[in-house]
Design a protein around this motif. Sequence first.
Motif, mmCIF file in Angstrom:
data_model
loop_
_atom_site.group_PDB
_atom_site.id
_atom_site.type_symbol
_atom_site.label_atom_id
_atom_site.label_comp_id
_atom_site.label_asym_id
_atom_site.label_seq_id
_atom_site.Cartn_x
_atom_site.Cartn_y
_atom_site.Cartn_z
ATOM 1 N N PRO A 31 -71.456 29.552 -4.651
ATOM 2 C CA PRO A 31 -70.041 29.816 -4.465
ATOM 3 C C PRO A 31 -69.814 31.007 -3.532
ATOM 4 C CG PRO A 31 -70.500 29.390 -6.757
ATOM 5 C CD PRO A 31 -71.832 29.471 -6.056
ATOM 6 N N GLY A 32 -68.847 30.850 -2.639
ATOM 7 C CA GLY A 32 -68.534 31.921 -1.710
ATOM 8 C C GLY A 32 -69.303 31.814 -0.410
ATOM 9 N N GLN A 33 -70.207 30.850 -0.293
ATOM 10 C CA GLN A 33 -70.983 30.702 0.920
ATOM 11 C C GLN A 33 -70.656 29.401 1.645
ATOM 12 O OE1 GLN A 33 -75.123 31.063 0.058
ATOM 13 N NE2 GLN A 33 -74.987 33.228 -0.475
ATOM 14 N N ALA A 34 -69.471 28.851 1.398
ATOM 15 C CA ALA A 34 -69.091 27.611 2.044
ATOM 16 C C ALA A 34 -68.959 27.809 3.545
ATOM 17 C CB ALA A 34 -67.761 27.111 1.465
ATOM 18 N N SER A 35 -69.221 26.746 4.310
ATOM 19 C CA SER A 35 -69.179 26.836 5.758
ATOM 20 C C SER A 35 -67.749 26.837 6.256
ATOM 21 C CB SER A 35 -69.930 25.649 6.360
ATOM 22 O OG SER A 35 -69.226 24.447 6.067
ATOM 23 N N HIS A 36 -67.583 27.073 7.586
ATOM 24 C CA HIS A 36 -66.250 27.123 8.170
ATOM 25 C C HIS A 36 -65.558 25.769 8.081
ATOM 26 C CE1 HIS A 36 -66.813 31.176 9.599
ATOM 27 N NE2 HIS A 36 -67.943 30.834 10.211
ATOM 28 N N GLY A 37 -66.336 24.711 8.012
ATOM 29 C CA GLY A 37 -65.745 23.389 7.943
ATOM 30 C C GLY A 37 -65.497 22.903 6.534
ATOM 31 N N SER A 38 -65.544 23.817 5.536
ATOM 32 C CA SER A 38 -65.447 23.395 4.150
ATOM 33 C C SER A 38 -64.077 22.813 3.814
ATOM 34 C CB SER A 38 -65.758 24.562 3.214
ATOM 35 O OG SER A 38 -64.834 25.615 3.409
ATOM 36 N N ILE A 39 -62.999 23.324 4.424
ATOM 37 C CA ILE A 39 -61.665 22.786 4.140
ATOM 38 C C ILE A 39 -61.585 21.332 4.592
ATOM 39 C CG2 ILE A 39 -59.211 22.985 4.681
ATOM 40 C CD1 ILE A 39 -59.560 25.962 4.922
ATOM 41 N N GLN A 40 -62.073 21.080 5.806
ATOM 42 C CA GLN A 40 -62.098 19.715 6.305
ATOM 43 C C GLN A 40 -63.017 18.850 5.448
ATOM 44 O OE1 GLN A 40 -63.217 19.378 10.398
ATOM 45 N NE2 GLN A 40 -63.272 17.133 10.376
ATOM 46 N N HIS A 41 -64.121 19.431 5.016
ATOM 47 C CA HIS A 41 -65.051 18.692 4.178
ATOM 48 C C HIS A 41 -64.421 18.342 2.826
ATOM 49 C CE1 HIS A 41 -68.890 20.214 6.442
ATOM 50 N NE2 HIS A 41 -68.192 19.317 7.118
ATOM 51 N N LYS A 42 -63.586 19.220 2.288
ATOM 52 C CA LYS A 42 -62.925 18.930 1.020
ATOM 53 C C LYS A 42 -62.010 17.724 1.150
ATOM 54 C CE LYS A 42 -62.971 23.607 -0.922
ATOM 55 N NZ LYS A 42 -62.146 24.765 -1.344
ATOM 56 N N VAL A 43 -61.260 17.661 2.266
ATOM 57 C CA VAL A 43 -60.379 16.510 2.499
ATOM 58 C C VAL A 43 -61.204 15.228 2.560
ATOM 59 C CG1 VAL A 43 -58.755 15.452 4.101
ATOM 60 C CG2 VAL A 43 -58.670 17.920 3.698
ATOM 61 N N GLU A 44 -62.302 15.294 3.286
ATOM 62 C CA GLU A 44 -63.167 14.130 3.403
ATOM 63 C C GLU A 44 -63.833 13.808 2.070
ATOM 64 O OE1 GLU A 44 -66.955 12.504 6.058
ATOM 65 O OE2 GLU A 44 -66.125 14.510 6.442
ATOM 66 N N LEU A 45 -64.119 14.839 1.283
ATOM 67 C CA LEU A 45 -64.766 14.640 -0.007
ATOM 68 C C LEU A 45 -63.874 13.827 -0.940
ATOM 69 C CD1 LEU A 45 -66.988 15.157 -2.084
ATOM 70 C CD2 LEU A 45 -65.944 17.387 -2.545
ATOM 71 N N TRP A 46 -62.589 14.200 -1.020
ATOM 72 C CA TRP A 46 -61.675 13.463 -1.890
ATOM 73 C C TRP A 46 -61.584 12.008 -1.454
ATOM 74 C CZ3 TRP A 46 -61.005 15.807 -6.154
ATOM 75 C CH2 TRP A 46 -60.844 17.200 -6.223
ATOM 76 N N ALA A 47 -61.525 11.792 -0.148
ATOM 77 C CA ALA A 47 -61.445 10.420 0.359
ATOM 78 C C ALA A 47 -62.712 9.637 0.032
ATOM 79 C CB ALA A 47 -61.203 10.439 1.873
ATOM 80 N N SER A 48 -63.860 10.290 0.116
ATOM 81 C CA SER A 48 -65.127 9.618 -0.172
ATOM 82 C C SER A 48 -65.242 9.270 -1.653
ATOM 83 C CB SER A 48 -66.295 10.514 0.246
ATOM 84 O OG SER A 48 -66.257 10.781 1.640
ATOM 85 N N VAL A 49 -64.745 10.154 -2.511
ATOM 86 C CA VAL A 49 -64.758 9.876 -3.947
ATOM 87 C C VAL A 49 -63.884 8.664 -4.248
ATOM 88 C CG1 VAL A 49 -64.050 10.744 -6.208
ATOM 89 C CG2 VAL A 49 -65.278 12.242 -4.648
ATOM 90 N N GLU A 50 -62.696 8.636 -3.678
ATOM 91 C CA GLU A 50 -61.786 7.514 -3.906
ATOM 92 C C GLU A 50 -62.373 6.198 -3.396
ATOM 93 O OE1 GLU A 50 -58.167 8.608 -2.025
ATOM 94 O OE2 GLU A 50 -57.595 10.086 -3.559
ATOM 95 N N ALA A 51 -63.112 6.272 -2.278
ATOM 96 C CA ALA A 51 -63.680 5.069 -1.676
ATOM 97 C C ALA A 51 -64.993 4.650 -2.317
ATOM 98 C CB ALA A 51 -63.891 5.290 -0.177
ATOM 99 N N ASP A 53 -67.991 6.199 -1.912
ATOM 100 C CA ASP A 53 -69.118 6.436 -1.012
ATOM 101 C C ASP A 53 -70.022 7.508 -1.620
ATOM 102 O OD1 ASP A 53 -70.892 6.931 1.036
ATOM 103 O OD2 ASP A 53 -69.367 6.908 2.618
ATOM 104 N N VAL A 54 -70.979 7.079 -2.438
ATOM 105 C CA VAL A 54 -71.828 8.018 -3.162
ATOM 106 C C VAL A 54 -72.632 8.887 -2.207
ATOM 107 C CG1 VAL A 54 -73.646 8.239 -4.896
ATOM 108 C CG2 VAL A 54 -71.984 6.399 -5.085
ATOM 109 N N GLN A 55 -73.173 8.272 -1.178
ATOM 110 C CA GLN A 55 -74.033 9.011 -0.253
ATOM 111 C C GLN A 55 -73.269 10.144 0.426
ATOM 112 O OE1 GLN A 55 -75.759 6.629 2.833
ATOM 113 N NE2 GLN A 55 -77.248 8.186 3.428
ATOM 114 N N ARG A 56 -72.047 9.859 0.868
ATOM 115 C CA ARG A 56 -71.257 10.891 1.540
ATOM 116 C C ARG A 56 -70.797 11.970 0.554
ATOM 117 N NH1 ARG A 56 -71.292 14.011 5.494
ATOM 118 N NH2 ARG A 56 -69.286 14.522 6.477
#
Length: 485
Positions: A31-51, A53-56
Amino acid sequence: MRVSETTHSAVSCKSWIRTRAKATKPQLRVPGQASHGSIQHKVELWASVEAGDVQRVAQLVQDTGPAVTRGSSGCTLLHVAAANNQPEVVEWLLQVLSPNLVNKAGLTPAHLAAMRGHTQVLRVLLADPHNDPLARDPAGNTYHHWLVKPLFEAVLEGDLKRTRSLLSVGGDPDMDGGRVVGGTLMRELQVTTARHLATTLHHNHILRLMHKLQKEAVEKSNSCIQADQVMAFGSITQSPLTPQVAVQRQRMRDVYKVNSAYVAILSYSSFQMRPDLHLPSSHTGARRLARVFANMGYTGHVHWDLTAEKTKQVMTQVRNMDRLSQYDCAIFIVASHGTQDQHFLTSDGHLMDTQWMCNFFRESQCVQLRNKPKLFIFDLSCDNYRQEKREDQPGQRTRVVEPLSDTLCLYSSGGELTWHKVSKLGTAFTRSLCHTLVHHGHQEFHDLYRQFLTTYTTMAPSASPHLRNLGFRKKFCFTFPSITK
């Protein structure tokens, strides 16, 4: 049109076969060491969970961490996967998230899956050994209550296959649907249960299924019945302290107000197929503790030699009993064999997790004890049973769970080797605890604990008790001098 679960299962299974090999245990970012793209990754993460996509999901969680929540709802990744009927994602997320996490509405992933009728997801959640199947939302509904709504829909449509699927994961055809169904359906047809609805609509094929499954459940329940002994002590109604002492406690700052307490003692002395593990001292110590707490004005019950299933039933009854809200404190004591401070042995030879018992009374699931002190005392003998411990068992994964609060845990030993010096009066741990409560119960807990250590190490010099503070925020006293005299 609802996509059938069979079709969905076939498609998701193929996806799972392709991704499962790559979806290994995640190496999560600190925690606290997330990359600069973590916000974008969070958006993509929610979409991947809904879809689904286990691998993603596995790749993105390494960057975001598993503890992310969604907006104002407070839903975790597990909530979203359960709500979107993604059993493969749920199975993977259970490596890093507890199935008992609640969102801001007080709902668990199982609640969300049940209200949408996602039986595949429910099976995955219920198969987790730490899942609490009787977790309640703020309105008092378990996942069983929420299953009533999709069960009504399945019966209304005459869908035998879906009805069977819902009943197989805990749907109750005789549960009143007023809590969660309501609306035009119940008003116009004037029905209250799914069975009543099937009768009204003359869906005989569904009625036959309900009767068959109910008969099988009764036969299974009867085969598991085991008589257990229960001893009550003190008054089963609230037993407040004298007015003078109650006022004295309320005036003390930063002290838990304890005018009454409920005590549950679970004593295990005999174990099926293992006569060599017989612990007669367990029952002796339980009776002594019951007398000591009764003299303090505390009330409760002693339970003898429960099976694992009975243990869960008893803890559920205690957690859900209405009068628990009348008490200012709860104390749970377990005396049995065990493995260090992690498990205790039930009479049918099952190991139960001590952490499970603590988590069972966390704030979101036991509002009656919210902001009240909860003490768990485990008198576990490991000297004989440790020989049965398997060395090839994989280590437990660390998962994100709801933190405990206002909780203290005392273990007879925190080390690998535990030897109980036993006499006719009970173990050294129980005798030391009783002696300390009688003579030093009026002292603040940490002072009392020091007195306990002195007594315990005198009786058992090799003993190494272990105390864990889990959000115990205030001072605590069992009694006052006027009570012990």
